[in-house]
Design a protein around this motif. Sequence first.
Motif, PDB file in Angstrom:
ATOM      1  N   ALA A 103      13.549 -40.420  82.976  1.00  0.00           N
ATOM      2  CA  ALA A 103      15.084 -41.142  82.971  1.00  0.00           C
ATOM      3  C   ALA A 103      14.604 -41.862  83.841  1.00  0.00           C
ATOM      4  O   ALA A 103      15.082 -43.092  83.257  1.00  0.00           O
ATOM      5  N   TRP A 104      13.951 -42.133  84.892  1.00  0.00           N
ATOM      6  CA  TRP A 104      13.640 -43.345  85.641  1.00  0.00           C
ATOM      7  C   TRP A 104      12.667 -44.129  84.693  1.00  0.00           C
ATOM      8  O   TRP A 104      12.616 -45.465  84.772  1.00  0.00           O
ATOM      9  N   ILE A 105      11.926 -43.748  84.569  1.00  0.00           N
ATOM     10  CA  ILE A 105      10.655 -44.313  83.623  1.00  0.00           C
ATOM     11  C   ILE A 105      11.372 -46.067  82.258  1.00  0.00           C
ATOM     12  O   ILE A 105      10.449 -46.393  82.073  1.00  0.00           O
ATOM     13  N   ALA A 106      12.689 -44.961  81.812  1.00  0.00           N
ATOM     14  CA  ALA A 106      12.765 -45.131  80.873  1.00  0.00           C
ATOM     15  C   ALA A 106      14.173 -45.871  81.702  1.00  0.00           C
ATOM     16  O   ALA A 106      14.736 -46.595  80.241  1.00  0.00           O
ATOM     17  N   ARG A 107      14.297 -46.315  82.748  1.00  0.00           N
ATOM     18  CA  ARG A 107      15.184 -47.383  83.406  1.00  0.00           C
ATOM     19  C   ARG A 107      16.832 -46.635  82.887  1.00  0.00           C
ATOM     20  O   ARG A 107      17.590 -47.912  82.631  1.00  0.00           O
ATOM     21  N   ALA A 108      16.524 -45.352  82.975  1.00  0.00           N
ATOM     22  CA  ALA A 108      18.132 -45.659  81.903  1.00  0.00           C
ATOM     23  C   ALA A 108      18.893 -44.793  80.565  1.00  0.00           C
ATOM     24  O   ALA A 108      19.980 -45.362  80.821  1.00  0.00           O
ATOM     25  N   ASN A 109      17.321 -45.378  79.619  1.00  0.00           N
ATOM     26  CA  ASN A 109      17.978 -46.033  78.881  1.00  0.00           C
ATOM     27  C   ASN A 109      17.731 -44.794  77.952  1.00  0.00           C
ATOM     28  O   ASN A 109      17.082 -44.415  77.421  1.00  0.00           O
ATOM     29  N   PRO A 110      18.387 -44.556  77.551  1.00  0.00           N
ATOM     30  CA  PRO A 110      18.339 -43.106  76.579  1.00  0.00           C
ATOM     31  C   PRO A 110      17.610 -42.723  75.654  1.00  0.00           C
ATOM     32  O   PRO A 110      16.647 -41.539  75.769  1.00  0.00           O
ATOM     33  N   LEU A 111      17.218 -43.999  74.624  1.00  0.00           N
ATOM     34  CA  LEU A 111      16.495 -44.076  73.314  1.00  0.00           C
ATOM     35  C   LEU A 111      14.944 -44.209  74.335  1.00  0.00           C
ATOM     36  O   LEU A 111      14.419 -43.861  73.451  1.00  0.00           O
ATOM     37  N   GLY A 112      14.667 -44.939  75.292  1.00  0.00           N
ATOM     38  CA  GLY A 112      12.925 -45.134  76.183  1.00  0.00           C
ATOM     39  C   GLY A 112      12.885 -43.763  77.105  1.00  0.00           C
ATOM     40  O   GLY A 112      12.280 -43.729  77.051  1.00  0.00           O
ATOM     41  N   THR A 113      14.200 -42.767  76.556  1.00  0.00           N
ATOM     42  CA  THR A 113      13.588 -40.804  77.525  1.00  0.00           C
ATOM     43  C   THR A 113      13.170 -40.438  76.451  1.00  0.00           C
ATOM     44  O   THR A 113      11.935 -40.103  76.476  1.00  0.00           O
ATOM     45  N   LEU A 114      12.993 -40.818  74.639  1.00  0.00           N
ATOM     46  CA  LEU A 114      12.344 -40.405  74.704  1.00  0.00           C
ATOM     47  C   LEU A 114      10.824 -41.027  74.028  1.00  0.00           C
ATOM     48  O   LEU A 114       9.636 -39.516  74.180  1.00  0.00           O
ATOM     49  N   ALA A 115       9.961 -41.735  74.581  1.00  0.00           N
ATOM     50  CA  ALA A 115       9.145 -42.350  74.477  1.00  0.00           C
ATOM     51  C   ALA A 115       8.516 -41.922  76.487  1.00  0.00           C
ATOM     52  O   ALA A 115       7.463 -41.451  76.165  1.00  0.00           O
ATOM     53  N   GLY A 116       9.748 -41.774  77.461  1.00  0.00           N
ATOM     54  CA  GLY A 116       8.918 -40.840  78.566  1.00  0.00           C
ATOM     55  C   GLY A 116       8.816 -39.501  78.376  1.00  0.00           C
ATOM     56  O   GLY A 116       7.779 -38.963  78.818  1.00  0.00           O
ATOM     57  N   ALA A 117       9.633 -39.201  77.212  1.00  0.00           N
ATOM     58  CA  ALA A 117       9.253 -38.019  77.627  1.00  0.00           C
ATOM     59  C   ALA A 117       8.415 -37.316  76.836  1.00  0.00           C
ATOM     60  O   ALA A 117       7.022 -36.357  77.199  1.00  0.00           O
ATOM     61  N   PHE A 118       7.662 -37.531  76.263  1.00  0.00           N
ATOM     62  CA  PHE A 118       6.275 -37.642  74.487  1.00  0.00           C
ATOM     63  C   PHE A 118       5.624 -38.125  76.317  1.00  0.00           C
ATOM     64  O   PHE A 118       4.344 -37.484  75.978  1.00  0.00           O
ATOM     65  N   LEU A 119       6.104 -39.319  76.730  1.00  0.00           N
ATOM     66  CA  LEU A 119       4.042 -39.311  77.664  1.00  0.00           C
ATOM     67  C   LEU A 119       4.400 -38.048  78.749  1.00  0.00           C
ATOM     68  O   LEU A 119       3.069 -37.775  78.912  1.00  0.00           O
ATOM     69  N   PHE A 120       5.179 -37.917  79.293  1.00  0.00           N
ATOM     70  CA  PHE A 120       4.755 -36.232  80.018  1.00  0.00           C
ATOM     71  C   PHE A 120       5.022 -34.833  79.245  1.00  0.00           C
ATOM     72  O   PHE A 120       4.116 -34.401  80.201  1.00  0.00           O
ATOM     73  N   GLY A 121       4.716 -35.344  78.015  1.00  0.00           N
ATOM     74  CA  GLY A 121       4.904 -34.212  77.519  1.00  0.00           C
ATOM     75  C   GLY A 121       3.433 -33.896  77.177  1.00  0.00           C
ATOM     76  O   GLY A 121       2.453 -33.039  77.328  1.00  0.00           O
ATOM     77  N   ALA A 122       2.399 -35.057  77.587  1.00  0.00           N
ATOM     78  CA  ALA A 122       1.458 -35.430  77.055  1.00  0.00           C
ATOM     79  C   ALA A 122       0.517 -34.823  78.789  1.00  0.00           C
ATOM     80  O   ALA A 122      -0.244 -34.193  78.476  1.00  0.00           O
ATOM     81  N   LEU A 123       0.999 -34.932  79.883  1.00  0.00           N
ATOM     82  CA  LEU A 123       0.688 -35.114  80.554  1.00  0.00           C
ATOM     83  C   LEU A 123       0.780 -33.198  80.869  1.00  0.00           C
ATOM     84  O   LEU A 123      -0.134 -33.074  81.779  1.00  0.00           O
ATOM     85  N   MET A 124       1.210 -32.947  80.704  1.00  0.00           N
ATOM     86  CA  MET A 124       1.927 -31.219  81.135  1.00  0.00           C
ATOM     87  C   MET A 124       0.580 -30.761  79.458  1.00  0.00           C
ATOM     88  O   MET A 124      -0.395 -29.833  79.801  1.00  0.00           O
ATOM     89  N   SER A 125       0.847 -30.824  78.774  1.00  0.00           N
ATOM     90  CA  SER A 125      -0.056 -30.461  77.458  1.00  0.00           C
ATOM     91  C   SER A 125      -2.469 -30.570  78.310  1.00  0.00           C
ATOM     92  O   SER A 125      -3.010 -30.179  77.950  1.00  0.00           O
ATOM     93  N   GLY A 126      -1.828 -32.081  78.212  1.00  0.00           N
ATOM     94  CA  GLY A 126      -3.313 -32.356  79.145  1.00  0.00           C
ATOM     95  C   GLY A 126      -3.853 -32.214  80.335  1.00  0.00           C
ATOM     96  O   GLY A 126      -4.579 -31.635  80.108  1.00  0.00           O
ATOM     97  N   GLY A 127      -3.523 -31.470  80.585  1.00  0.00           N
ATOM     98  CA  GLY A 127      -2.770 -30.819  82.127  1.00  0.00           C
ATOM     99  C   GLY A 127      -3.849 -29.736  82.195  1.00  0.00           C
ATOM    100  O   GLY A 127      -4.351 -29.186  82.865  1.00  0.00           O
ATOM    101  N   ASP A 128      -3.266 -28.968  81.292  1.00  0.00           N
ATOM    102  CA  ASP A 128      -4.207 -27.656  81.064  1.00  0.00           C
ATOM    103  C   ASP A 128      -4.966 -27.672  80.382  1.00  0.00           C
ATOM    104  O   ASP A 128      -5.957 -26.392  81.185  1.00  0.00           O
ATOM    105  N   ALA A 129      -5.240 -28.377  79.850  1.00  0.00           N
ATOM    106  CA  ALA A 129      -6.636 -28.672  79.472  1.00  0.00           C
ATOM    107  C   ALA A 129      -7.975 -28.853  80.634  1.00  0.00           C
ATOM    108  O   ALA A 129      -8.822 -28.713  80.754  1.00  0.00           O
TER     109      ALA A 129
END
Length: 354
Positions: free
Chosen positions: A275-301
């Motif tokens: 929410a912070w990286i999206a500056r509290a813009n709900p549409l921006g949270t979709l991109a932010g969530a995708f980024l951090f989803g990638a961080l988690m998957s990449g972290g597993d690798a």
Amino acid sequence: MVFFVSVGSVVFAFLVSGLLFSFLGISPLAAYRVFLNGAFGSLYALSETVKRMIPLALIGAGLSVSFQASVWNIGAEGQMLVGAIVGAWVALFSPVPPFLLLPVMFALGFLGGALWGLFAAWCRNKLAINEIITTLMLNYVAANLVLYLILGPWKGKTVRGFAYTDPFPKEAWLATLGTTRVPLTTLLLAILAAFLCYFLLTKTVFGFELRVAGRGEKAAYLAGIDTQRVVSLVMFLSGGLAGIAGVGEVSGIHHMLRHPAHISLGYGFTGVIVAWIARANPLGTLAGAFLFGALMSGGDALKVSFGIPFQMIYILNGLVLLFLIASERLLYYRITLQRTPWGEEEDVHNGVVD
């Protein structure tokens, strides 16, 4: 400007993490390559990224609304677990007909997370207790409630002594997208929630009220806005969306209630950064969530390839948040370049415009 500052914060976080990899004796370039392959390198990797994006997007959309009102809900982790508990109760113990299991799980899961959040709003409105403290503490209450249930009255009779409940009936399982493990229903709900929260914030009277309340209680008072009502409603909404995320995890991924660390990989806390990286813009949270989803998957690798602890990814998350906060001041300034005509004396005071 906001977009570039956010992207710059992520880039700096990755550069600093490269120093940490070097300290561990790992080539940063090799680490980045493994990370990108783990997050995007195959259909399976991409689907794992999307799977982890879903709860982050649901939670991030709700927290965006909350943060716009300057209501600091740090309890999405607990609200998500309560949603999971309620969903598990509906699936295993309620008399609901099988064909209604999933709709009732989501409806009551939303209500469970919403009421968990509403309690923190009541503490703030009636007892003047800061919601950061109450929501943070309620996370531990919810986690221990899950542990009590899976080790006590809800412990499964068919799980060979493990701390799980029995598996949910098939009617309480969410369908997945193709051969992946991505629950289609919660993916659509996450996208819908982001658009509805954006509409709420920008096109409704209540959205205007909560944005005014977020600018300060004095401004809200002068505008005749009931700030206690705003606090209650935003906590109800953000808690409810976290509750839906919890139902999605137990019905779409695990098909049972299990240890809190398995249900949530820190989604509630990471949702705050989303929410912070999206500056509290709900549409921006979709991109932010995708980024951090990638961080988690990449972290597993990274964990599998180099044998580094998964907590390394928490350090990267922390670095992103650190640079975001540090770059906040940049948003208050705008640098412009002015060309001084030849022969005229330069006015140094006009070089930078605030």
